[in-house]
Design a protein around this motif. Structure first.
Motif, PDB file in Angstrom:
ATOM      1  N   GLN A 101      -0.071   6.848   5.340  1.00 12.60           N
ATOM      2  CA  GLN A 101      -0.121   7.479   4.366  1.00 12.60           C
ATOM      3  C   GLN A 101      -1.792   7.494   3.804  1.00 12.60           C
ATOM      4  N   PRO A 102      -2.129   8.838   3.230  1.00 12.52           N
ATOM      5  CA  PRO A 102      -3.599   8.534   2.704  1.00 12.52           C
ATOM      6  C   PRO A 102      -3.641   7.241   1.538  1.00 12.52           C
ATOM      7  N   TRP A 103      -4.969   7.216   1.331  1.00 11.93           N
ATOM      8  CA  TRP A 103      -5.247   6.146   0.504  1.00 11.93           C
ATOM      9  C   TRP A 103      -5.252   6.790  -1.205  1.00 11.93           C
ATOM     10  N   THR A 104      -4.155   7.183  -1.556  1.00 15.15           N
ATOM     11  CA  THR A 104      -4.080   7.855  -2.841  1.00 15.15           C
ATOM     12  C   THR A 104      -2.748   7.577  -3.555  1.00 15.15           C
ATOM     13  N   ARG A 105      -2.684   7.736  -4.796  1.00 13.79           N
ATOM     14  CA  ARG A 105      -1.444   7.784  -5.560  1.00 13.79           C
ATOM     15  C   ARG A 105      -0.534   8.938  -5.321  1.00 13.79           C
ATOM     16  N   PHE A 106       0.637   8.556  -5.850  1.00 12.94           N
ATOM     17  CA  PHE A 106       1.497   9.800  -5.786  1.00 12.94           C
ATOM     18  C   PHE A 106       0.897  10.973  -6.485  1.00 12.94           C
ATOM     19  N   VAL A 165      -8.876  -6.382 -11.004  1.00 12.22           N
ATOM     20  CA  VAL A 165      -8.345  -6.156  -9.723  1.00 12.22           C
ATOM     21  C   VAL A 165      -6.655  -5.712  -9.723  1.00 12.22           C
ATOM     22  N   GLU A 166      -6.452  -4.655  -9.360  1.00 15.97           N
ATOM     23  CA  GLU A 166      -5.154  -4.185  -9.272  1.00 15.97           C
ATOM     24  C   GLU A 166      -4.404  -4.388  -7.608  1.00 15.97           C
ATOM     25  N   ILE A 167      -3.640  -5.338  -7.339  1.00 16.81           N
ATOM     26  CA  ILE A 167      -3.087  -5.549  -6.095  1.00 16.81           C
ATOM     27  C   ILE A 167      -2.306  -4.646  -5.706  1.00 16.81           C
ATOM     28  N   GLY A 168      -2.500  -4.216  -4.337  1.00 12.69           N
ATOM     29  CA  GLY A 168      -1.482  -3.269  -3.601  1.00 12.69           C
ATOM     30  C   GLY A 168      -2.249  -2.310  -2.751  1.00 12.69           C
ATOM     31  N   VAL A 169      -1.319  -1.146  -2.366  1.00  7.00           N
ATOM     32  CA  VAL A 169      -1.821  -0.068  -1.667  1.00  7.00           C
ATOM     33  C   VAL A 169      -1.701   1.108  -2.499  1.00  7.00           C
ATOM     34  N   PRO A 170      -2.345   2.103  -2.948  1.00  2.00           N
ATOM     35  CA  PRO A 170      -1.946   3.053  -3.801  1.00  2.00           C
ATOM     36  C   PRO A 170      -0.726   4.052  -3.561  1.00  2.00           C
ATOM     37  N   ALA A 171      -0.578   3.997  -2.167  1.00  2.00           N
ATOM     38  CA  ALA A 171       0.772   4.901  -1.683  1.00  2.00           C
ATOM     39  C   ALA A 171       1.976   4.170  -1.841  1.00  2.00           C
ATOM     40  N   TYR A 172       2.028   2.868  -2.148  1.00  5.51           N
ATOM     41  CA  TYR A 172       3.373   2.146  -2.180  1.00  5.51           C
ATOM     42  C   TYR A 172       3.489   1.389  -3.503  1.00  5.51           C
ATOM     43  N   PRO A 173       3.566   2.200  -4.581  1.00  5.04           N
ATOM     44  CA  PRO A 173       3.615   1.555  -6.024  1.00  5.04           C
ATOM     45  C   PRO A 173       4.836   1.085  -6.390  1.00  5.04           C
ATOM     46  N   HIS A 178     -10.223  -8.411  -1.676  1.00  4.81           N
ATOM     47  CA  HIS A 178      -9.725  -7.814  -0.574  1.00  4.81           C
ATOM     48  C   HIS A 178      -8.344  -6.937  -0.541  1.00  4.81           C
ATOM     49  N   HIS A 179      -7.411  -7.554  -1.567  1.00  5.16           N
ATOM     50  CA  HIS A 179      -6.086  -6.960  -1.688  1.00  5.16           C
ATOM     51  C   HIS A 179      -6.154  -5.833  -2.694  1.00  5.16           C
ATOM     52  N   SER A 180      -7.468  -5.393  -3.325  1.00  9.03           N
ATOM     53  CA  SER A 180      -7.351  -4.532  -4.191  1.00  9.03           C
ATOM     54  C   SER A 180      -6.844  -3.000  -3.904  1.00  9.03           C
ATOM     55  N   VAL A 181      -6.576  -2.314  -4.738  1.00 10.14           N
ATOM     56  CA  VAL A 181      -6.100  -0.824  -4.314  1.00 10.14           C
ATOM     57  C   VAL A 181      -7.376   0.132  -4.256  1.00 10.14           C
ATOM     58  N   VAL A 182      -8.664  -0.581  -4.657  1.00 17.75           N
ATOM     59  CA  VAL A 182      -9.837   0.274  -4.484  1.00 17.75           C
ATOM     60  C   VAL A 182     -10.149   0.063  -3.042  1.00 17.75           C
ATOM     61  N   HIS A 183     -10.290   1.213  -2.137  1.00 11.43           N
ATOM     62  CA  HIS A 183     -10.530   1.080  -0.873  1.00 11.43           C
ATOM     63  C   HIS A 183     -11.658   0.523  -0.584  1.00 11.43           C
ATOM     64  N   ARG A 184     -12.786   0.567  -1.236  1.00 10.22           N
ATOM     65  CA  ARG A 184     -14.041  -0.123  -0.958  1.00 10.22           C
ATOM     66  C   ARG A 184     -13.893  -1.551  -0.697  1.00 10.22           C
ATOM     67  N   ARG A 219      -0.346  -3.064   6.742  1.00  9.01           N
ATOM     68  CA  ARG A 219       0.043  -2.837   5.598  1.00  9.01           C
ATOM     69  C   ARG A 219       1.152  -3.407   4.944  1.00  9.01           C
ATOM     70  N   VAL A 220       2.086  -3.724   5.729  1.00  9.56           N
ATOM     71  CA  VAL A 220       3.308  -4.566   5.142  1.00  9.56           C
ATOM     72  C   VAL A 220       2.922  -5.737   4.283  1.00  9.56           C
ATOM     73  N   HIS A 221       1.595  -6.317   4.805  1.00 15.01           N
ATOM     74  CA  HIS A 221       1.063  -7.423   4.033  1.00 15.01           C
ATOM     75  C   HIS A 221       0.392  -6.958   2.846  1.00 15.01           C
ATOM     76  N   HIS A 222      -0.222  -5.902   2.770  1.00 13.78           N
ATOM     77  CA  HIS A 222      -1.095  -5.428   1.885  1.00 13.78           C
ATOM     78  C   HIS A 222      -0.375  -4.739   0.825  1.00 13.78           C
ATOM     79  N   ASN A 223       0.805  -4.189   1.037  1.00  9.21           N
ATOM     80  CA  ASN A 223       1.595  -3.537  -0.097  1.00  9.21           C
ATOM     81  C   ASN A 223       2.125  -4.353  -0.988  1.00  9.21           C
ATOM     82  N   ASP A 224       2.186  -5.607  -0.754  1.00  6.51           N
ATOM     83  CA  ASP A 224       2.755  -6.422  -1.787  1.00  6.51           C
ATOM     84  C   ASP A 224       2.142  -6.239  -3.232  1.00  6.51           C
ATOM     85  N   LEU A 225       2.855  -6.247  -4.331  1.00 10.08           N
ATOM     86  CA  LEU A 225       2.298  -5.719  -5.696  1.00 10.08           C
ATOM     87  C   LEU A 225       1.676  -6.771  -6.392  1.00 10.08           C
TER      88      LEU A 225
END
Length: 293
Positions: free
Chosen positions: A269-274, A242-250, A207-213, A124-130
């Motif tokens: 963290q769950p795959w959700t926004r705050f 495409v929005e890049i990142g992980v929703p829990a780390y905005p 692959h780096h989208s905030v959409v989990h699918r 997730r360190v790699h994926h939560n780049d914005l």
């Protein structure tokens, strides 16, 4: 022969030819994404690049002093004991092709394992780049690099991949990682046929989208073949959506180098926004394997 040597002749050869070649690739990618950007940046380079480079330094040390010597040592064991392909009298071109396909499938399957809960702590360190660009291709936690040794070294050992072929593939692996993480807008007339057989910037952007699918797609490193076979290929999402990142780390402000180093020990963290919402997207009408713009 020492099993684990950071200065083995093969690794010295790798340093001599692969390092300058990869520098050339990185410069070309940097120029490409600067002149022809694919996605609009959401954060400035001056904020992200020092962080990504800071995270990458221990990772690159782990690659050169840990992963590569271990993979070479393990495959040398296989050669001495004549495991796997060493027992078969295949013609050289057939054997090289088999070894390269094995190595690329190992890379694909390892990437899928990285998205399982235990290894996701590191990945997730790699994926939560914005944003995603060349520097994202360097932003891997050192723990992820070291954790890959048993799999990325052990499977080629058991199947009899030769160390020289392994290092040649590793150079291609690193070059393709830089290429498909880049924010370079290739003409669709070029990228569409490329995406038919390899992972491209548009494919890996999905692959780096905030959409989990979408994050659970396009796991390949070099070839897109394995995503096709395992039905994980998804090319039909337009890049402007495409929005890049992980929703829990905005929050970019908390993504300091220190925080990224310690992130693997934090709870998942769950795959959700705050606000509790889950990023989603209606399925585009185009077929999954049709590359969108």
């Amino acid at each position: 022969m020492r099993f684990f040597s950071i200065n083995s002749p093969l690794l010295k050869q790798f340093d001599r030819w692969a390092t300058p070649a990869l520098v050339v690739v990185a410069v070309a990618v940097f120029v490409g994404e600067t002149v022809w950007p694919l996605r609009q940046r959401t954060r400035p380079r001056t904020e992200r690049w020092p962080r990504n480079v800071g995270v990458s330094v221990p990772s690159l040390v782990g690659l050169r002093l840990g992963l590569l010597p271990a993979m070479v040592g393990l495959t040398q064991v296989a050669a001495r004991r004549r495991w796997g392909l060493h027992r078969l009298g295949w013609p050289e071109p057939v054997r090289v092709l088999a070894e390269l396909l094995i190595l690329d499938y190992v890379a694909y399957s390892w990437h899928r394992l990285l998205h399982a809960p235990l290894l996701w702590r590191f990945h997730r360190v790699h994926h939560n780049d914005l944003d995603m660009d060349l520097s994202t291709g360097w932003r891997f936690h050192a723990g992820e690099m070291l954790a890959s040794i048993p799999y990325r070294g052990g499977v080629p050992m058991l199947l009899g991949v030769r160390p020289g072929v392994l290092l040649a593939y590793e150079a291609v692996f690193e070059a393709c990682t830089a290429f498909h993480h880049s924010n370079t807008r290739l003409p669709l007339a070029i990228e569409r046929p490329l995406a038919a057989w390899m992972i491209t910037p548009r494919a890996h952007g999905i692959h780096h989208s905030v959409v989990h699918r979408e994050t659970q797609s396009n796991f390949g490193v070099v070839l897109s073949l394995w995503d096709r076979l395992h039905r994980t290929l998804r090319l039909n999402v337009p890049q402007q959506e495409v929005e890049i990142g992980v929703p829990a780390y905005p929050d970019a402000a908390v993504q300091t180098v220190r925080h990224l180093f310690t992130m693997p020990i934090e709870p998942l963290q769950p795959w959700t926004r705050f606000d509790g919402t889950v990023p989603a997207r209606a399925l585009p009408p185009a077929p999954l394997d049709e590359l969108a713009g």
